[in-house]
Design an enzyme around this catalytic site. Sequence first.
Site, PDB file in Angstrom:
ATOM      1  CG  ASP A 182      -0.262   0.311   2.490  1.00  0.00           C
ATOM      2  OD1 ASP A 182       0.867  -0.178   2.679  1.00  0.00           O
ATOM      3  OD2 ASP A 182      -0.831   1.045   3.309  1.00  0.00           O
ATOM      4  CD  GLU A 183       4.341   2.901   3.290  1.00  0.00           C
ATOM      5  OE1 GLU A 183       5.348   3.605   3.248  1.00  0.00           O
ATOM      6  OE2 GLU A 183       4.151   2.057   4.165  1.00  0.00           O
TER       7      GLU A 183
HETATM    8 MG   LIG Z   1      -1.008   2.964   4.357  1.00  0.00          MG
END
Ligand SMILES: [Mg+2]
Length: 356
Positions: free
Chosen positions: A106-107
């Site tokens: 998620d990054e």
């Molecule tokens: Mg995050």
Amino acid sequence: MTRTILHVDMDAFFAAVEQLRRPELRGKPVVVGGSGNPHSRGVVSTASYEARAYGIHSAMPLRTAFNKCPHAVFLPVDFSAYGAASRQIMAILREYSPLVEPLSLDEAFLDASSRPEVPRALAEEIRRRIKDDTGLTASIGIGPNKLLAKIASGLHKPDAVTEITPDTTTAVLRDLPATVLWGVGPKTAARLEQTLGVRTVGDLQRIPLAQLQELLGPRWGEDLYRTCRGEDDSPIVTDWEPKSLSRETTYQYDTRRRETIIATISALAADVVGDLHDEGYRGRTVTVKIRYRDFRTHTRALTLPEPINDGDTIRQTAVALLDRFALDRPVRLVGVRVSGLVKTGNGKQETGNAEP
Ligand SMILES: [Mg+2]
């Protein structure tokens, strides 16, 4: 060479994916972790913002989370669903720059240095695009390097764009806890507070280099001395572009003698050219880095019309870049980097595709 780095961080990602595919969970406290049984061992992977309001956070034991909010919806981790959403998001980012470094599902960092837009406008566009295409929200930080971009994305969550510029760096960092810096976990933070009375990044900036090195060792002390000033020159590492090739050296005694520095640049350039030949690359951009005694680090770069591996040209380019530095202070470190690499096809080995 001013860089523009974006740090894209999805908001409460696992929980958001669950709320997206199960509309009945929207607006409710959702806790994703372990097998989804709050009475089993295991910890919270992600809590939705509604669950965070009850004091639930990542890494908290599921049982503790249950005690704080018994009516929360507890779900097992479903990596295949999160992986699919992640691939969709990374593909969107790669439409904006080939230089994307995923840090986790998620990054990711994105190097937007060569984009024509104002950085904030670009970040807003990416944020909207992710939302329109996936239904998920992201927080995006903008900075002149990875360190500051990552700090920026954490300042205003969720669904926000935050920029740190060279002009605002000092003011933004001053009151943040030291734990925003890379390598400062709870243990180190406690040590810094007990021995030096340091709590904030601003406190840390007032500690002399020698004292940090005494506490943390020469290398780490130096790193922290630089990062607490917002300095970071680490490159974006992608999984299909070859990395740049670089060499650097720290003088035993700082110098401001031009002849000495020229000799060092020539030697480093020759080493880099040797690496290019060994690994079968040509490179297009030559960068020289100079770190002064006061740890200010400057880089100057020149991009050539086409990728080369010719030793004389690369060496002459690097030496010529020295004219663009002020040699008004003693120099502590010199580095030479060649980036924009392409395969020549006759290298001894395949290299460099580091995936974190
Ligand atoms: Mg995050």
